[in-house]
Write a protein that holds these residues in place. Structure first.
Motif, PDB file in Angstrom:
ATOM      1  N   GLU A   1       0.853  -1.186   0.000  1.00  0.00           N
ATOM      2  CA  GLU A   1       0.000   0.000   0.000  1.00  0.00           C
ATOM      3  C   GLU A   1       0.887   1.233   0.000  1.00  0.00           C
ATOM      4  OE1 GLU A   1      -2.748   0.019   3.180  1.00  0.00           O
ATOM      5  OE2 GLU A   1      -3.602  -1.962   2.746  1.00  0.00           O
ATOM      6  N   ARG A   2       0.550   2.181  -0.884  1.00  0.00           N
ATOM      7  CA  ARG A   2       1.324   3.414  -0.944  1.00  0.00           C
ATOM      8  C   ARG A   2       0.507   4.476  -1.673  1.00  0.00           C
ATOM      9  NH1 ARG A   2       7.561   4.095  -3.186  1.00  0.00           N
ATOM     10  NH2 ARG A   2       7.795   6.305  -2.628  1.00  0.00           N
ATOM     11  N   ASP A   3       0.481   5.656  -1.091  1.00  0.00           N
ATOM     12  CA  ASP A   3      -0.208   6.805  -1.690  1.00  0.00           C
ATOM     13  C   ASP A   3      -1.655   6.476  -2.042  1.00  0.00           C
ATOM     14  OD1 ASP A   3       2.211   8.114  -1.505  1.00  0.00           O
ATOM     15  OD2 ASP A   3       2.786   7.680  -3.578  1.00  0.00           O
ATOM     16  N   GLY A   4      -2.322   5.739  -1.166  1.00  0.00           N
ATOM     17  CA  GLY A   4      -3.718   5.412  -1.394  1.00  0.00           C
ATOM     18  C   GLY A   4      -3.960   4.301  -2.407  1.00  0.00           C
ATOM     19  N   GLN A   5      -2.915   3.686  -2.945  1.00  0.00           N
ATOM     20  CA  GLN A   5      -3.068   2.600  -3.898  1.00  0.00           C
ATOM     21  C   GLN A   5      -2.617   1.296  -3.272  1.00  0.00           C
ATOM     22  OE1 GLN A   5      -0.885   3.723  -7.405  1.00  0.00           O
ATOM     23  NE2 GLN A   5      -2.490   5.089  -8.130  1.00  0.00           N
ATOM     24  N   GLN A   6      -3.222   0.205  -3.730  1.00  0.00           N
ATOM     25  CA  GLN A   6      -2.899  -1.115  -3.223  1.00  0.00           C
ATOM     26  C   GLN A   6      -2.462  -2.023  -4.368  1.00  0.00           C
ATOM     27  OE1 GLN A   6      -5.987  -2.972  -0.945  1.00  0.00           O
ATOM     28  NE2 GLN A   6      -5.994  -1.416   0.667  1.00  0.00           N
TER      29      GLN A   6
ATOM     30  N   GLU B   1      -4.853   0.386 -13.655  1.00  0.00           N
ATOM     31  CA  GLU B   1      -4.204   1.500 -14.324  1.00  0.00           C
ATOM     32  C   GLU B   1      -4.577   1.515 -15.796  1.00  0.00           C
ATOM     33  OE1 GLU B   1       0.321   3.074 -15.362  1.00  0.00           O
ATOM     34  OE2 GLU B   1      -0.035   1.463 -13.935  1.00  0.00           O
TER      35      GLU B   1
ATOM     36  N   ARG C   1       7.260   2.295 -11.913  1.00  0.00           N
ATOM     37  CA  ARG C   1       6.186   3.167 -11.398  1.00  0.00           C
ATOM     38  C   ARG C   1       6.604   4.625 -11.458  1.00  0.00           C
ATOM     39  NH1 ARG C   1       3.458   2.060  -5.603  1.00  0.00           N
ATOM     40  NH2 ARG C   1       2.304   0.546  -6.846  1.00  0.00           N
ATOM     41  N   ARG C   2       7.855   4.917 -11.087  1.00  0.00           N
ATOM     42  CA  ARG C   2       8.319   6.308 -11.108  1.00  0.00           C
ATOM     43  C   ARG C   2       9.607   6.465 -11.903  1.00  0.00           C
ATOM     44  NH1 ARG C   2       5.806   5.652  -6.246  1.00  0.00           N
ATOM     45  NH2 ARG C   2       4.293   7.268  -5.655  1.00  0.00           N
TER      46      ARG C   2
END
Length: 485
Positions: free
Chosen positions: A181-186, A306, A357-358
């Motif tokens: 979980e990170r930044d509201g995403q799972q 996504e 992702r980034r």
């Protein structure tokens, strides 16, 4: 636009590179029917995606009759079944068999020993679990796990299979489940591939932090299907990388049945997305369907939370990892857990793009390597005599015209065809850059800098049209005055 032009260029180069050729076929046994495994390199040599330009020639260069070997097919849809779970105490060593509190029923089911209540849940999660799969007959496709608590991370595990609870064999020694979980995403992955196993019992061992299982559901087919046999390309670094992604050029028309993506640096975890160009790729012919098991495992491929970019199509999304499992008490100094093989549906694509992702810095200074697994296509041919046989390809005037298996064997299968083999040139990987490294500093179109041959072809076409127009105009002026009356 650049990606589409590069894709078309790759396909043009692949078509130009395919030329007619032959290779000797080695035979064993007496025949008259022989079964030949054609390596995946044939897709880059053939001039037709359906491989219908293949021929088998005898010593007099006369064509021999042949047919594609039948492939396994799933007759029914997969079934799902919950499996009884039994935590094993830590003091019960794997070689010591079952603990005294567990017995086997007359029908093969695992039960708690009569007169002894089921043991209470341990204060800490058990490291080893016994799963009773005797009721899930046929072929085991995957195992879906649920666990208690809200632990986050990647949790590597090993699976073993047995039919008698005494003799165990490795089933999936490098599996893992994860919850991030990170930044509201799972990102939740609780499914473990079972590789077409056929077993009555499963044993799960947590290799790192153990989780307390609350439910285990197996997906299975009520029939027996063999797992596909794959041939692998050597692991390759990407052809190019930028800040967000790395791209690999692939051999022309090679079916993608499985992938291995290996991170270069240990103790690395990266959330990634794998995609292919949206431009049409050379697809295999109607005989070339994905393997039945891979198709069932990935019938929902491409669906994710996504939205894919408009210029590509998502192939897979998940987590890559390479974790060092060594501990102070570990006797194996090289024990690691890596992302398992990714099963695909046999599609063909000119390239694959792995997007972080980034940033690509998430997987370290060295990018991952990619290996492609493609199942071997088999054909059966009928030999007239013991003379030499050659496999030929690439002649557009002499198509192979394979028969149906029932036509090749009108009397039915008389035993198993004798084995045959052939060696083909190695797979050729295109070296063409797939994308520009960066946008041009000026306002000029990027296509012009990276595709000069397109402008040359356009200029040549314009010159040809101008020459034709000038010739026509000259002939009109030199015509007799009365020619038009």
């Amino acid at each position: 636009m650049n990606a589409r032009l590069a894709t078309l260029a790759l396909l043009a180069l692949a078509a130009a590179a395919a030329v007619a050729g032959e290779a000797p076929v080695s035979r064993e046994g007496v025949g008259p029917y022989f079964r030949l495994a054609v390596p995946p390199a044939i897709y880059g040599l053939s001039i037709r995606p359906a491989l219908d330009d293949l021929r088998l020639l005898d010593a007099q260069r006369q064509p021999l009759a042949w047919a594609w070997a039948p492939e396994p097919a799933a007759d029914t849809d997969p079934l799902r079944q919950d499996l009884p779970l039994f935590p094993l105490p830590d003091e019960a060593r794997p070689e010591a068999g079952l603990p005294a509190s567990i017995r086997i029923g007359a029908d093969g089911s695992v039960l708690w020993q009569a007169g002894r209540p089921a043991p209470p849940a341990p204060a800490t999660p058990a490291r080893r679990w016994l799963l009773d799969a005797h009721g899930a007959r046929g072929t085991l496709l995957s195992l879906d796990l649920q666990w208690q608590g809200s632990a986050q991370g990647v949790f590597p595990l090993a699976l073993e299979a047995s039919d008698d609870l005494r003799h165990w064999r490795p089933l999936n020694p490098e599996a893992a489940v994860l919850h991030l979980e990170r930044d509201g995403q799972q990102l939740h992955q609780a499914e473990v591939a079972l590789d077409a196993a056929q077993a009555r019992y499963l044993r799960l061992t947590w290799l790192g932090q153990p989780l307390s299982l609350s439910r285990a559901t197996v997906e299975h087919l009520d029939q027996r299907l063999p797992a596909p046999v794959l041939q692998w390309t050597p692991p390759r670094p990407p052809d190019r990388c930028d800040e967000r992604a790395c791209t690999w050029a692939l051999p022309p028309r090679l079916p993608l049945d499985a992938l291995r993506l290996d991170l270069a640096e240990p103790n690395t975890v990266a959330v990634v997305r794998l995609s292919e160009p949206a431009a049409p790729a050379a697809q295999a012919g109607p005989f070339r369907r994905h393997h039945a098991l891979h198709g069932l495992r990935h019938r929902h491929a491409g669906r994710s939370g996504e939205s894919p970019a408009p210029h590509d199509v998502e192939v897979w999304q998940g987590v890559l990892w390479r974790l060092d499992l060594n501990t102070a008490s570990s006797s194996d100094a090289s024990r690691e857990s890596r992302q398992p093989v990714i099963a695909l549906d046999g599609r063909a694509s000119p390239s694959l793009r792995l997007q972080a992702r980034r940033s690509t810095r998430e997987w370290g200074a060295t990018p991952p390597t990619l290996a492609v697994g493609s199942r071997t296509r088999e054909l059966v041919f009928l030999a007239r005599d013991a003379g030499p046989v050659r496999l030929a390809w690439g002649d557009p005037q002499a198509p192979g015209q394979p028969l149906a298996p029932s036509e090749l064997m009108p009397l039915g299968r008389a035993g198993t065809p004798s084995p045959a083999s052939v060696s083909l040139p190695a797979l050729a990987f295109p070296a063409l850059p797939l994308e520009p490294a960066a946008a041009p500093a000026s306002g000029a179109r990027a296509d012009a800098g990276h595709m000069p041959w397109l402008w040359a072809a356009l200029a040549a076409g314009l010159l040809l049209l101008a020459g034709m127009a000038w010739s026509l105009l000259r002939s009109t002026r030199e015509a007799p005055d009365g020619a038009g009356h």
